[in-house]
Scaffold this active site. Structure first.
Site, PDB file in Angstrom:
ATOM      1  N   GLY A 118       0.830  -1.198   0.000  1.00 48.47           N
ATOM      2  CA  GLY A 118       0.000   0.000   0.000  1.00 48.47           C
ATOM      3  C   GLY A 118       0.866   1.251   0.000  1.00 48.47           C
ATOM      4  N   CYS A 119       0.263   2.367  -0.379  1.00 47.74           N
ATOM      5  CA  CYS A 119       1.043   3.604  -0.463  1.00 47.74           C
ATOM      6  C   CYS A 119       1.487   4.056   0.929  1.00 47.74           C
ATOM      7  CB  CYS A 119       0.239   4.693  -1.166  1.00 47.74           C
ATOM      8  SG  CYS A 119      -1.429   4.936  -0.541  1.00 47.74           S
ATOM      9  N   TYR A 120       0.560   4.111   1.887  1.00 42.73           N
ATOM     10  CA  TYR A 120       0.932   4.515   3.246  1.00 42.73           C
ATOM     11  C   TYR A 120       1.981   3.573   3.845  1.00 42.73           C
ATOM     12  CZ  TYR A 120      -3.024   7.876   3.640  1.00 42.73           C
ATOM     13  OH  TYR A 120      -3.900   8.925   3.496  1.00 42.73           O
TER      14      TYR A 120
ATOM     15  N   THR B   5       4.200   1.747   2.329  1.00 42.59           N
ATOM     16  CA  THR B   5       5.497   1.950   1.673  1.00 42.59           C
ATOM     17  C   THR B   5       6.259   3.097   2.327  1.00 42.59           C
ATOM     18  OG1 THR B   5       4.712   1.111  -0.461  1.00 42.59           O
ATOM     19  CG2 THR B   5       6.608   2.589  -0.513  1.00 42.59           C
ATOM     20  N   ALA B   6       5.607   4.241   2.402  1.00 40.06           N
ATOM     21  CA  ALA B   6       6.300   5.422   2.939  1.00 40.06           C
ATOM     22  C   ALA B   6       6.564   5.273   4.435  1.00 40.06           C
ATOM     23  CB  ALA B   6       5.481   6.674   2.666  1.00 40.06           C
TER      24      ALA B   6
END
Lengths: 334, 334, 334, 334
Positions: free
Chosen positions: D145-147, D149-150
């Protein structure tokens, strides 16, 4: 004086509520939308701890029982049937829809069949700078569209100086609130931010409204070529009018002269911007000339001067109050 | 082929770096600005771990020693003295400034005294759709301004159909990057967001550039009335051209026909937007007609088609490469 | 009552002018900035046709001659010398700078040498929810910083429930108007739009202000870890406070209970947003808990509740008026 | 190598198309969505004159006939049934949905019943910095997921140094493209511009994904307290991680050391911003410490590193290509 707001759910409904809450003469006694049964704070969460009132399902008899004047912030077509009932009950009406703005033929060509033909001749076009007297004695005022308000205030002073037979072009830019709350692809932030585009060029229904009013006020016919555009801005409207003059006249003087006694039109010495009028009822106007080429530039808050605050100005006049009672002049700057 | 970028600090300098880094034929061998002595990553932090090269203090002999072609992303006036030196050293030049765009008289009227008059006649106006052949054999190409690029690509197809003696109006909107990195009140976020305004109406220096090129390409003289505007957008440009036709011609067909063989002009069936061209070298164009009233609508990325990618297209042609080598077509969408 | 505004050029000065223009009890009799000799309409073009008054070069004797209370919207350091003079002349002062917010040691560690030490003990910290009584009898009120206002209103109700020795984190986001009108790279539209970034993490001068006031109000010491951030928004502030609770207490109840009698703190049932408080003096607060992990979320208008409208609330209290006289509650929505 | 894109209508589908069009090793041979029967240019008008290919109605046998690897940009649940078919047909799969990211129990608790349990043990979590080797030999990669990952790239280097039993807080901000194309009130420009707000605090489904992966990679259990927020930005993500260290360690060194050999993580010396990573696969990271309080700050492009470009990195590894083949490093700046 007691007033009702019919159509409280949209942006113009909210602006009406905010304006009337701080108005020294009007008291909101009735708020309605199409469903009712909701507190106004749930409809507009920003009103929490500000206004605590139940929103009713719109009913003409209830309006008549509670208010002397009603603001209709309804879609066109819905508005005319409600206005008809209210007028029969002797309630004054300021209609923010398009239903009474146009002559019958123009209306039916561009909108739909009209169901309250009788009241059309009695309606007054609510552009106070040009119809103040008529508004003052009206029972039904048709509040102008946002684009026509800004376009007419820019163009009308120059109509007599424009070369007949030439084209008049209006390049108009509106914030997205002009399209209402509807969820559309265009209104999606990812599509509109860092973007801008025209829509319905030469085909918008405000084009005949502008043409008709120029003819009505100035008895001149011009082909108005209107191109509306969306900008990545929530509220505000900026208009460029382009036309060809007969002679190289002093356009600054014409503009100054026209509006010198009008409190809500400000003649500017340089190009106008959106933010200086956002939050207010002002229309800022600027004019420039390149030989016979004319550029008139105007700016309004599309939800206020283009709708709700102009409606309250009209209501002020209809009720014998000062034009500027409760009308905002302090911009949302910065 | 080895190329130099002179003027690496600004937005167009950065765009040139990005374009040339992924270009299959060009290799950056020299980057300079006015001070030198800095790594390109400190000038443009987004280049960290991407490009590691020292930025030099601009020097013509160094350029000649290292590169066959130089891109000048310099302010006008600075550019001409540097170009003069480079041309004497047999380095090809794509000049992104205004210095070689105009005929001498026009230039000196609107900018300043010219200090490289000898090279003016040899310069070619770098609008590939209209000067492809001349560019291909040029040693000095004057890259068009951003507003003229978008305006001319919109207007030129219709020049022969416009009623002589009538006014042509251009309502142009640019993202703030067009004004460069300079810190100005207008560029302050608090002033520009939720705002929009015209500036220098009828007085911008791109107005004579447009007039002159129309005369040059089409041998027709029109009064061009140009109103530039700032929109709350970083990159992108949207143009409305308004004019009066002689006859009710098929404007869609004229547009299609003009650009059917041009890879970087896309004729659209509905009004164009900014985002579809942002990040690319495309110019999107749309046309509409209301009887004899004409609306031509074009969109470009002001930093790419309006500056850096058009410069690389010109360099491609000057070096005998395919026009589209390394030229971006994929938009910054969403 | 007659009031003066010293420091009329900035954003908070403009907001003070707008608030006081419509205030039922205060009358602006004197406006000054550092240079004087300019009409307020030239300083703030949005005030054209609204307020016509000369801006003076700030002079304490002139203030004393014309006003009973002065709002100082000056930079820190400049403010203290002016406040000192005014207090000696028996003018009440609401100081919007940092000069009287902190204890002497804290101030001198984080700002500069203090030149009006005598008045520090007499100043009251102008957070009305916690110092109403003291403000009511004060001659000098130190208006809290914007970040501390939103952070303290969120955090103070929970200080007694937070596990001692644990870290308190504040992730704060501010619109760019919080940085004033100064032209900086960060404030350039091309840098801020479609962007967001922290600045001075753990090093902002509002961090010791928050720590000190928690100790003062609640007699508890916590390490406050404060990270301010800029968002692509003109006005508004959103705060996330993160902390560790001793026990799994009913945090909603604690919040409700704390603010049940405070008109300008609204306890929300879901996460707060910026727009619902923009244009108002409200602080919206929401709280959530994940076992012992605590999230408190608050929103204010940084220029109003974070500066100018809170200053007017303080002035209301100092002058014996109702807290809410002339204080805005209607948000800039949409 | 021939590849298919299943789910071409959304933002991540479009990004996949753009990435693969310029990829030196992959060729798009099949594009599908749920309806088919449309040209890709009508689905994404920005692709006009760029890519001319029919979009099919998704069919696993057609994929297997035309491609060796498929990218699934489908909603969760839809994805697993399609992946199952493809794997049975020996097509490699990079799944951008949540369907194979979590262990079965976690998945079923937070999403829905799983219908392809057999393939879960064979799936690899596609965070290349931590699972490069496993990805290289995988047939099924679950793109993070994007969240997560970061958040994970920020947090993982410090897990061993965080005081056990303390709370970890993640204050995450995402551009609206992270919510997809769906028309929602929150995504309406008038609601999001000049605004910002948290949503689902402590309740987002990316919270268990982060917790689970920390345990998996580092064998440590922490209560992750995750608060996602929407910012008025189209693309980009900024993360603040807050935690409590055991000791006052050299956090800069730990970060540098962790990522010194990773091409797509850039360790920054000051707080990171969104624009420097927008348009790229980079994750920028910065760390600061206040005694034992820790702040880790990361930034990614949510559609690229948070979805599509990370998916292509995974595909590169699965196919034996260099990690960086065709992966963008040039940011959308300005």
């Amino acid at each position: 004086m007691n007033v009702a707001i019919i159509g409280a759910s949209g942006y113009t409904g909210l602006e009406l509520i905010k304006l009337l809450l701080t108005h020294p003469k009007f008291t909101i006694t009735y708020i309605a939308n199409s469903t009712g049964d909701i507190n106004v704070q749930d409809l507009h969460p920003c009103l929490k701890d500000v206004l605590n009132i139940e929103v009713s399902k719109a009913n003409a008899n209830d309006v008549a029982a509670k208010a002397d004047l009603a603001f209709l912030a309804l879609p066109h077509k819905t508005s005319m049937s409600f206005a008809k009932e209210l007028l029969a009950l002797d309630v004054k009406v300021v209609d923010l829809s398009a239903d009474y703005r146009l002559e019958l033929d123009t209306y039916e060509e561009h909108y739909c069949a009209h169901e309250d033909k009788d009241n059309i001749p009695n309606s007054v076009y609510g552009l106070p700078e040009y119809y103040k007297e008529e508004i003052s004695s009206a029972k039904l005022v048709a509040n102008p569209g946002c684009y026509p308000t800004a376009s007419l205030l820019a163009l009308l002073p120059f109509v007599d100086y424009i070369e007949e037979g030439t084209q008049v072009f209006i390049d108009a830019k509106s914030g997205i609130s002009g399209a209402g709350k509807k969820l559309t692809e265009l209104a999606h932030f990812a599509n509109l931010n860092e973007n801008m585009m025209a829509y319905n060029p030469f085909k918008h229904r405000h084009m005949p409204e502008i043409e008709e009013k120029i003819k009505l006020v100035k008895n001149k016919e011009f082909q108005i070529n209107f191109v509306p555009q969306l900008i990545p801005v929530t509220r505000g409207m900026l208009i460029s009018v382009y036309a060809t003059l007969k002679d190289e006249v002093n356009v600054e003087e014409i503009l100054e002269e026209t509006y010198k006694n009008n409190e809500f039109v400000r003649v500017r010495k340089s190009a106008v911007d959106i933010k200086s009028t956002a939050g207010t009822n002002f229309c800022d106007v600027f004019v420039a000339r390149n030989k016979k080429a004319l550029f008139i530039n105007s700016s309004i808050d599309n939800l206020l001067r283009g709708a709700s605050s102009q409606a309250v100005v009209n209501a002020n006049l209809m009720c014998g109050f000062e034009e500027n009672e409760g009308i905002p002049k302090l911009a949302y700057v910065p």
